[in-house]
Design a protein around this motif. Sequence first.
Motif, PDB file in Angstrom:
ATOM      1  N   GLY A  22       4.132   1.980   5.889  1.00 56.91           N
ATOM      2  CA  GLY A  22       3.933   3.159   6.728  1.00 56.91           C
ATOM      3  C   GLY A  22       2.969   4.123   6.070  1.00 56.91           C
ATOM      4  N   PRO A  23       2.529   5.125   6.806  1.00 57.56           N
ATOM      5  CA  PRO A  23       1.579   6.095   6.256  1.00 57.56           C
ATOM      6  C   PRO A  23       2.098   6.734   4.975  1.00 57.56           C
ATOM      7  CG  PRO A  23       1.851   6.404   8.614  1.00 57.56           C
ATOM      8  CD  PRO A  23       2.892   5.406   8.188  1.00 57.56           C
ATOM      9  N   GLY A  24       1.253   6.753   3.965  1.00 58.69           N
ATOM     10  CA  GLY A  24       1.621   7.336   2.694  1.00 58.69           C
ATOM     11  C   GLY A  24       2.456   6.443   1.794  1.00 58.69           C
ATOM     12  N   ARG A  25       2.768   5.237   2.257  1.00 56.35           N
ATOM     13  CA  ARG A  25       3.565   4.295   1.464  1.00 56.35           C
ATOM     14  C   ARG A  25       2.634   3.313   0.756  1.00 56.35           C
ATOM     15  NH1 ARG A  25       7.310   7.689   1.807  1.00 56.35           N
ATOM     16  NH2 ARG A  25       8.754   7.590   3.518  1.00 56.35           N
ATOM     17  N   PRO A  26       3.117   2.610  -0.285  1.00 60.33           N
ATOM     18  CA  PRO A  26       2.240   1.712  -1.045  1.00 60.33           C
ATOM     19  C   PRO A  26       1.588   0.609  -0.213  1.00 60.33           C
ATOM     20  CG  PRO A  26       4.314   2.040  -2.210  1.00 60.33           C
ATOM     21  CD  PRO A  26       4.450   2.682  -0.860  1.00 60.33           C
ATOM     22  N   LEU A  27       2.330   0.015   0.704  1.00 65.48           N
ATOM     23  CA  LEU A  27       1.817  -1.071   1.543  1.00 65.48           C
ATOM     24  C   LEU A  27       1.680  -0.516   2.971  1.00 65.48           C
ATOM     25  CD1 LEU A  27       1.083  -4.054   1.037  1.00 65.48           C
ATOM     26  CD2 LEU A  27       3.346  -4.660   1.817  1.00 65.48           C
ATOM     27  N   ALA A  28       0.827   0.485   3.107  1.00 66.91           N
ATOM     28  CA  ALA A  28       0.762   1.309   4.313  1.00 66.91           C
ATOM     29  C   ALA A  28       0.639   0.524   5.612  1.00 66.91           C
ATOM     30  CB  ALA A  28      -0.398   2.292   4.199  1.00 66.91           C
ATOM     31  N   LEU A  29      -0.162  -0.527   5.633  1.00 71.69           N
ATOM     32  CA  LEU A  29      -0.414  -1.252   6.881  1.00 71.69           C
ATOM     33  C   LEU A  29       0.569  -2.383   7.132  1.00 71.69           C
ATOM     34  CD1 LEU A  29      -4.314  -1.366   6.737  1.00 71.69           C
ATOM     35  CD2 LEU A  29      -2.831   0.302   7.870  1.00 71.69           C
ATOM     36  N   GLY A  30       1.390  -2.734   6.159  1.00 68.61           N
ATOM     37  CA  GLY A  30       2.396  -3.764   6.346  1.00 68.61           C
ATOM     38  C   GLY A  30       1.911  -5.160   6.019  1.00 68.61           C
ATOM     39  N   SER A  70      -0.737 -12.039  -0.664  1.00 65.35           N
ATOM     40  CA  SER A  70      -2.009 -11.514  -1.144  1.00 65.35           C
ATOM     41  C   SER A  70      -2.076 -10.064  -0.707  1.00 65.35           C
ATOM     42  CB  SER A  70      -3.180 -12.287  -0.539  1.00 65.35           C
ATOM     43  OG  SER A  70      -3.167 -13.618  -0.967  1.00 65.35           O
ATOM     44  N   ILE A  71      -2.109  -9.170  -1.674  1.00 63.09           N
ATOM     45  CA  ILE A  71      -2.107  -7.742  -1.388  1.00 63.09           C
ATOM     46  C   ILE A  71      -3.544  -7.234  -1.493  1.00 63.09           C
ATOM     47  CG2 ILE A  71      -1.150  -5.496  -2.018  1.00 63.09           C
ATOM     48  CD1 ILE A  71       1.047  -7.569  -1.364  1.00 63.09           C
ATOM     49  N   PHE A  72      -4.042  -6.636  -0.410  1.00 58.51           N
ATOM     50  CA  PHE A  72      -5.417  -6.135  -0.344  1.00 58.51           C
ATOM     51  C   PHE A  72      -5.422  -4.620  -0.199  1.00 58.51           C
ATOM     52  CE2 PHE A  72      -5.707 -10.461   1.246  1.00 58.51           C
ATOM     53  CZ  PHE A  72      -6.847 -10.945   0.621  1.00 58.51           C
ATOM     54  N   ALA A  73      -6.405  -3.978  -0.834  1.00 58.06           N
ATOM     55  CA  ALA A  73      -6.623  -2.536  -0.664  1.00 58.06           C
ATOM     56  C   ALA A  73      -8.058  -2.221  -1.046  1.00 58.06           C
ATOM     57  CB  ALA A  73      -5.650  -1.727  -1.511  1.00 58.06           C
ATOM     58  N   GLY A  74      -8.488  -1.029  -0.698  1.00 52.35           N
ATOM     59  CA  GLY A  74      -9.862  -0.613  -0.939  1.00 52.35           C
ATOM     60  C   GLY A  74     -10.180  -0.261  -2.376  1.00 52.35           C
ATOM     61  N   ALA A  79      -4.357  -1.374  -4.684  1.00 49.89           N
ATOM     62  CA  ALA A  79      -3.895  -2.757  -4.559  1.00 49.89           C
ATOM     63  C   ALA A  79      -2.803  -3.056  -5.583  1.00 49.89           C
ATOM     64  CB  ALA A  79      -5.064  -3.727  -4.713  1.00 49.89           C
ATOM     65  N   GLU A  80      -2.997  -2.574  -6.816  1.00 48.33           N
ATOM     66  CA  GLU A  80      -1.991  -2.820  -7.845  1.00 48.33           C
ATOM     67  C   GLU A  80      -0.680  -2.088  -7.529  1.00 48.33           C
ATOM     68  OE1 GLU A  80      -1.388  -2.780 -12.663  1.00 48.33           O
ATOM     69  OE2 GLU A  80      -2.803  -1.360 -11.794  1.00 48.33           O
ATOM     70  N   ILE A  81      -0.781  -0.841  -7.098  1.00 47.75           N
ATOM     71  CA  ILE A  81       0.419  -0.075  -6.744  1.00 47.75           C
ATOM     72  C   ILE A  81       1.192  -0.780  -5.636  1.00 47.75           C
ATOM     73  CG2 ILE A  81       1.202   2.068  -5.628  1.00 47.75           C
ATOM     74  CD1 ILE A  81      -1.044   3.493  -7.247  1.00 47.75           C
ATOM     75  N   ALA A  82       0.487  -1.250  -4.613  1.00 44.15           N
ATOM     76  CA  ALA A  82       1.144  -1.944  -3.501  1.00 44.15           C
ATOM     77  C   ALA A  82       1.772  -3.253  -3.969  1.00 44.15           C
ATOM     78  CB  ALA A  82       0.144  -2.200  -2.382  1.00 44.15           C
ATOM     79  N   ALA A  83       1.069  -3.999  -4.818  1.00 41.68           N
ATOM     80  CA  ALA A  83       1.595  -5.276  -5.307  1.00 41.68           C
ATOM     81  C   ALA A  83       2.847  -5.070  -6.154  1.00 41.68           C
ATOM     82  CB  ALA A  83       0.522  -6.008  -6.104  1.00 41.68           C
ATOM     83  N   VAL A  84       2.848  -4.047  -7.001  1.00 42.45           N
ATOM     84  CA  VAL A  84       4.018  -3.749  -7.823  1.00 42.45           C
ATOM     85  C   VAL A  84       5.187  -3.312  -6.943  1.00 42.45           C
ATOM     86  CG1 VAL A  84       4.937  -2.129  -9.553  1.00 42.45           C
ATOM     87  CG2 VAL A  84       2.743  -3.275  -9.936  1.00 42.45           C
ATOM     88  N   ALA A  85       4.929  -2.489  -5.941  1.00 45.52           N
ATOM     89  CA  ALA A  85       5.989  -2.041  -5.029  1.00 45.52           C
ATOM     90  C   ALA A  85       6.585  -3.223  -4.270  1.00 45.52           C
ATOM     91  CB  ALA A  85       5.444  -0.995  -4.053  1.00 45.52           C
ATOM     92  N   TYR A  86       5.727  -4.143  -3.804  1.00 49.84           N
ATOM     93  CA  TYR A  86       6.219  -5.339  -3.105  1.00 49.84           C
ATOM     94  C   TYR A  86       7.042  -6.209  -4.062  1.00 49.84           C
ATOM     95  CZ  TYR A  86       6.314  -9.998  -1.125  1.00 49.84           C
ATOM     96  OH  TYR A  86       6.742 -11.238  -0.697  1.00 49.84           O
ATOM     97  N   ALA A  87       6.538  -6.451  -5.280  1.00 47.04           N
ATOM     98  CA  ALA A  87       7.268  -7.272  -6.250  1.00 47.04           C
ATOM     99  C   ALA A  87       8.647  -6.663  -6.549  1.00 47.04           C
ATOM    100  CB  ALA A  87       6.456  -7.421  -7.539  1.00 47.04           C
ATOM    101  N   ASN A  88       8.708  -5.339  -6.661  1.00 46.46           N
ATOM    102  CA  ASN A  88       9.992  -4.676  -6.898  1.00 46.46           C
ATOM    103  C   ASN A  88      10.933  -4.833  -5.700  1.00 46.46           C
ATOM    104  OD1 ASN A  88       9.621  -3.789  -9.539  1.00 46.46           O
ATOM    105  ND2 ASN A  88       8.494  -1.982  -8.863  1.00 46.46           N
TER     106      ASN A  88
END
Length: 138
Positions: A22-30, A70-74, A79-88
Amino acid sequence: MGYVVAVTAVRAWINTLDTLVGPGRPLALGAFRQHPRSPGHGAYALLSRVGRGADLVAEDTIDSPRISASIFAGTDEAAEIAAVAYANAVANLRGAPAVMGETRCLTADDIVGPLLVDNHDSDREQYQYLVDASFFLF
């Protein structure tokens, strides 16, 4: 062995995690099965089934798909923050069964990553990290 539609199940679970998506979250687009046409701002995950983990129990009603995210970001940091949040989030499934779409997850294990993927020689402008895990679904 009872197989389940694992990518669909894991995708449904990820997209319901309001602490992750969601907006403002690590994996904003899902999470997606294919790259979104216009990813806009924010990280997203592209999911695929890459095999099968070892059997958790002797019963044949549990599927043990190995799911690669596969975690993508600009930016590399996003990208690392989102990948770590998903792994957790996946690691938190240990000892906490969860509903995933029309199936249930007993646990997740054998998490590998986040691993940086070097896309500098490609036409992709985004940064990418991989997180793989085995899910035990029924």
